[in-house]
Design a protein around this motif. Structure first.
Motif, PDB file in Angstrom:
ATOM      1  N   THR A 286     -31.908  23.839  17.433  1.00  0.00           N
ATOM      2  CA  THR A 286     -32.148  23.747  15.979  1.00  0.00           C
ATOM      3  C   THR A 286     -30.875  24.076  15.215  1.00  0.00           C
ATOM      4  O   THR A 286     -30.529  23.420  14.231  1.00  0.00           O
ATOM      5  N   GLY A 287     -30.168  25.098  15.705  1.00  0.00           N
ATOM      6  CA  GLY A 287     -28.909  25.465  15.060  1.00  0.00           C
ATOM      7  C   GLY A 287     -27.884  24.358  15.120  1.00  0.00           C
ATOM      8  O   GLY A 287     -27.198  24.066  14.117  1.00  0.00           O
ATOM      9  N   ILE A 288     -27.752  23.700  16.268  1.00  0.00           N
ATOM     10  CA  ILE A 288     -26.754  22.632  16.386  1.00  0.00           C
ATOM     11  C   ILE A 288     -27.158  21.411  15.570  1.00  0.00           C
ATOM     12  O   ILE A 288     -26.300  20.721  15.007  1.00  0.00           O
ATOM     13  N   VAL A 289     -28.459  21.146  15.486  1.00  0.00           N
ATOM     14  CA  VAL A 289     -28.915  20.060  14.608  1.00  0.00           C
ATOM     15  C   VAL A 289     -28.527  20.365  13.167  1.00  0.00           C
ATOM     16  O   VAL A 289     -28.053  19.486  12.429  1.00  0.00           O
ATOM     17  N   MET A 290     -28.685  21.625  12.756  1.00  0.00           N
ATOM     18  CA  MET A 290     -28.283  22.018  11.404  1.00  0.00           C
ATOM     19  C   MET A 290     -26.766  21.896  11.222  1.00  0.00           C
ATOM     20  O   MET A 290     -26.281  21.501  10.166  1.00  0.00           O
ATOM     21  N   MET A 291     -26.013  22.223  12.272  1.00  0.00           N
ATOM     22  CA  MET A 291     -24.559  22.060  12.214  1.00  0.00           C
ATOM     23  C   MET A 291     -24.194  20.599  11.991  1.00  0.00           C
ATOM     24  O   MET A 291     -23.210  20.281  11.311  1.00  0.00           O
ATOM     25  N   GLY A 292     -24.998  19.691  12.582  1.00  0.00           N
ATOM     26  CA  GLY A 292     -24.760  18.267  12.394  1.00  0.00           C
ATOM     27  C   GLY A 292     -24.874  17.854  10.941  1.00  0.00           C
ATOM     28  O   GLY A 292     -24.142  16.965  10.474  1.00  0.00           O
ATOM     29  N   TRP A 293     -25.753  18.516  10.213  1.00  0.00           N
ATOM     30  CA  TRP A 293     -25.870  18.237   8.772  1.00  0.00           C
ATOM     31  C   TRP A 293     -24.665  18.767   8.009  1.00  0.00           C
ATOM     32  O   TRP A 293     -24.279  18.221   6.979  1.00  0.00           O
ATOM     33  N   LEU A 294     -24.066  19.841   8.509  1.00  0.00           N
ATOM     34  CA  LEU A 294     -22.914  20.425   7.814  1.00  0.00           C
ATOM     35  C   LEU A 294     -21.632  19.638   8.058  1.00  0.00           C
ATOM     36  O   LEU A 294     -20.757  19.590   7.199  1.00  0.00           O
ATOM     37  N   GLY A 295     -21.476  19.050   9.257  1.00  0.00           N
ATOM     38  CA  GLY A 295     -20.290  18.237   9.531  1.00  0.00           C
ATOM     39  C   GLY A 295     -19.595  18.593  10.830  1.00  0.00           C
ATOM     40  O   GLY A 295     -19.885  19.634  11.442  1.00  0.00           O
ATOM     41  N   PRO A 296     -18.652  17.746  11.289  1.00  0.00           N
ATOM     42  CA  PRO A 296     -17.964  17.957  12.576  1.00  0.00           C
ATOM     43  C   PRO A 296     -17.236  19.297  12.691  1.00  0.00           C
ATOM     44  O   PRO A 296     -17.203  19.897  13.760  1.00  0.00           O
ATOM     45  N   LEU A 297     -16.641  19.796  11.592  1.00  0.00           N
ATOM     46  CA  LEU A 297     -15.924  21.062  11.643  1.00  0.00           C
ATOM     47  C   LEU A 297     -16.878  22.199  11.995  1.00  0.00           C
ATOM     48  O   LEU A 297     -16.547  23.077  12.807  1.00  0.00           O
ATOM     49  N   ASP A 298     -18.060  22.191  11.408  1.00  0.00           N
ATOM     50  CA  ASP A 298     -19.042  23.239  11.686  1.00  0.00           C
ATOM     51  C   ASP A 298     -19.635  23.084  13.085  1.00  0.00           C
ATOM     52  O   ASP A 298     -19.956  24.088  13.732  1.00  0.00           O
ATOM     53  N   ILE A 299     -19.776  21.842  13.559  1.00  0.00           N
ATOM     54  CA  ILE A 299     -20.241  21.644  14.937  1.00  0.00           C
ATOM     55  C   ILE A 299     -19.224  22.228  15.909  1.00  0.00           C
ATOM     56  O   ILE A 299     -19.576  22.923  16.867  1.00  0.00           O
ATOM     57  N   ALA A 300     -17.936  21.962  15.654  1.00  0.00           N
ATOM     58  CA  ALA A 300     -16.877  22.473  16.526  1.00  0.00           C
ATOM     59  C   ALA A 300     -16.838  24.002  16.505  1.00  0.00           C
ATOM     60  O   ALA A 300     -16.778  24.657  17.554  1.00  0.00           O
ATOM     61  N   ALA A 301     -16.890  24.586  15.299  1.00  0.00           N
ATOM     62  CA  ALA A 301     -16.851  26.047  15.175  1.00  0.00           C
ATOM     63  C   ALA A 301     -18.095  26.688  15.789  1.00  0.00           C
ATOM     64  O   ALA A 301     -18.012  27.704  16.494  1.00  0.00           O
ATOM     65  N   GLY A 302     -19.238  26.086  15.535  1.00  0.00           N
ATOM     66  CA  GLY A 302     -20.478  26.610  16.102  1.00  0.00           C
ATOM     67  C   GLY A 302     -20.481  26.502  17.613  1.00  0.00           C
ATOM     68  O   GLY A 302     -20.955  27.408  18.309  1.00  0.00           O
ATOM     69  N   GLY A 303     -19.946  25.405  18.139  1.00  0.00           N
ATOM     70  CA  GLY A 303     -19.874  25.242  19.587  1.00  0.00           C
ATOM     71  C   GLY A 303     -18.985  26.283  20.235  1.00  0.00           C
ATOM     72  O   GLY A 303     -19.310  26.827  21.296  1.00  0.00           O
ATOM     73  N   LEU A 304     -17.868  26.580  19.597  1.00  0.00           N
ATOM     74  CA  LEU A 304     -16.960  27.601  20.117  1.00  0.00           C
ATOM     75  C   LEU A 304     -17.623  28.979  20.069  1.00  0.00           C
ATOM     76  O   LEU A 304     -17.515  29.780  21.005  1.00  0.00           O
ATOM     77  N   ALA A 305     -18.318  29.254  18.974  1.00  0.00           N
ATOM     78  CA  ALA A 305     -19.020  30.534  18.844  1.00  0.00           C
ATOM     79  C   ALA A 305     -20.121  30.665  19.898  1.00  0.00           C
ATOM     80  O   ALA A 305     -20.302  31.726  20.501  1.00  0.00           O
ATOM     81  N   LEU A 306     -20.852  29.577  20.135  1.00  0.00           N
ATOM     82  CA  LEU A 306     -21.920  29.609  21.131  1.00  0.00           C
ATOM     83  C   LEU A 306     -21.362  29.795  22.536  1.00  0.00           C
ATOM     84  O   LEU A 306     -22.010  30.415  23.391  1.00  0.00           O
ATOM     85  N   ALA A 307     -20.161  29.265  22.796  1.00  0.00           N
ATOM     86  CA  ALA A 307     -19.534  29.467  24.110  1.00  0.00           C
ATOM     87  C   ALA A 307     -19.284  30.954  24.346  1.00  0.00           C
ATOM     88  O   ALA A 307     -19.537  31.475  25.441  1.00  0.00           O
TER      89      ALA A 307
END
Length: 471
Positions: A41-62
């Motif tokens: 759900t969080g990554i789907v929401m990141m998709g609404w925010l944009g690629p920069l937030d997906i990248a940052a969120g992915g790094l944080a989740l790692a």
């Protein structure tokens, strides 16, 4: 040839083994699916925010998943230890006291690990800047980790409680709790991320705060439900200050190599994320999306691994080597069959799979979608071996062996996978595709080692028993 085949040739026996493992694995898998829905759900929401937030969120989740997985590994053997103690009969005061002490030890270790990991998450932003990551990505990653850090404590407490109930084969309404948490998380994600009801949206940090609140909610609801069960209430004790030294040592001794093994795997994936992050924001965003797709189906492996491990723990303690052997290979076969089926879906409908995450119609999302499409085809193969190595770790844990799993993951992940990913992506200039090829190679080597080790354990245990009978 047929004599060397590891699976039982009797169809009724095979059906019984599949049913036995499946009955325990099914609620665990469904619960894992529900839990992974939180991050999805969080990554789907990141998709609404944009690629920069997906990248940052992915790094944080790692980073978060590395610490979460390591902490989960510390308390995972609680299920095996509780199952072993319960095999003596919970009617005896000694067995009941042993179970209670194991639970206290599990909560004590979870608390200590949670506090240490909380502090590490607060300092992770500074470390990421030294690792060549994009400054804009790191800034948002640090915001996410700051909000996610308090949630690590209730999350690990939940895992300790969960392993206690699974070890007694009374998992309770885990699925219902987690599904409720998913609904609460979805609502909080929307409110805290984009803003509603007079609350200002916090963007990416709002997703993290939602996860923290949901972890706290899930633990306390589960604790209240467990306390309403007469059997579980009698055996549950969270008074960590009363933990016996022997129980604490046994839980730590068995949990540390499991945590190291899990941490080795999660650390490997975190290192892979850093390699991809150095290739650019679009590559990291695509990696995050496909990695989440793999992570969702990986929950099947997690459930089967736990179930197979618990089944083997009981039969191994009873010196029933033939049944232990069957359980191990049956659980492995069930996992591989599921991964192959899902891989076919990836190949047949890649755009549908990626469309769940990449739905923002702009040029940045199109670039990410192109990279992600190539990675998803590789993921169809990768997840078969990812499943095999995870179930392999569970099989060996059920046989009471955890140390060698850690060594094997070090070889597969760090001596083969990571160097292979770096060489393929840089020397052969394959970019993010090369990283994923190296990742797949590391998982293949790890899975092969674990299965071969299980075969050796079975052969050695059988030979020892025959020697004793001969005497």
């Amino acid at each position: 040839m047929l004599r060397s085949w590891p699976l039982p040739l009797s169809l009724p026996v095979l059906k019984a083994d599949v049913s036995h493992i499946g009955a325990l694995a099914a609620p665990l898998i469904l619960t894992q699916f529900a839990q992974v829905a939180l991050s999805t759900t969080g990554i789907v929401m990141m998709g609404w925010l944009g690629p920069l937030d997906i990248a940052a969120g992915g790094l944080a989740l790692a980073v978060f998943n590395l610490l979460r997985t390591t902490g989960t590994g510390l308390v995972t053997p609680t299920g095996n230890l509780v199952a072993t103690a319960a095999a003596a009969g919970l009617e005896t005061p000694h067995a009941a006291a042993a179970v209670r002490d194991m639970v206290r030890a599990s909560f004590a270790i979870a608390t200590l690990a949670g506090l240490v990991f909380w502090a590490m998450m607060l300092g992770a932003g500074h470390a990421l800047r030294w690792m060549g990551q994009d400054a804009a990505v790191v800034a948002r990653t640090a915001d996410y980790l700051f909000a996610a850090a308090p949630g690590i404590l209730p999350l690990l407490w939940f895992q300790a409680l969960r392993n206690f109930t699974v070890g007694l084969r009374r998992p309770g309404p885990l699925l219902a709790i987690t599904l409720t948490a998913v609904a609460v998380n979805a609502a909080l994600n929307y409110v805290l991320t984009v803003g509603a009801f007079g609350i200002a949206g916090m963007g990416l940090a709002g997703i993290a705060w939602s996860s923290t609140l949901v972890s706290l909610f899930s633990f306390f609801v589960f604790l209240l439900i467990v306390r309403r069960d007469p059997t579980l209430r009698r055996l549950l004790s969270v008074r960590i200050w009363k933990t016996g030294r022997q129980a604490l040592w046994r839980t730590w001794k068995m949990g540390l190599p499991v945590a190291a093994t899990y941490g080795s795997e999660a650390g490997f994936f975190a290192a892979i994320a850093l390699l991809v992050g150095a290739l650019g924001t679009d590559a990291l965003a695509a990696h995050t999306v496909v990695n989440q797709a793999v992570y969702i189906v990986f929950m099947i492996s997690v459930g089967l691994s736990h179930a197979t491990s618990i089944c083997i723990s009981r039969t191994w303690a009873q010196d029933d080597i033939a049944t232990s052997r069957r359980y191990g290979y049956t659980g492995l076969g069930m996992g591989i069959a599921c991964m192959v089926l899902i891989g076919v879906i990836y190949w047949a409908t890649p755009q549908w799979v990626l469309g769940v995450f990449l739905h923002k119609p702009d040029a940045g999302a199109d670039a990410v979608r192109l990279i992600a499409g190539k990675l998803l085809l590789l993921a169809a193969v990768l997840q078969v071996f990812d499943c095999a190595q995870n179930i392999g770790i569970g099989i060996l844990r059920g046989a009471g062996e955890t140390g060698t799993s850690f060594v094997m993951t070090l070889i597969g992940y760090w001596a083969v996978g990571l160097p292979g990913a770096w060489l393929l992506s840089n020397w052969l200039d394959l970019g993010v595709t090369g990283v994923w090829l190296g990742l797949t190679l590391g998982l293949i080597v790890t899975a092969a080692q674990l299965v071969m080790r299980f075969r050796r354990l079975i052969a050695d245990r059988s030979a020892n028993r025959e020697s004793c009978l001969a005497l």
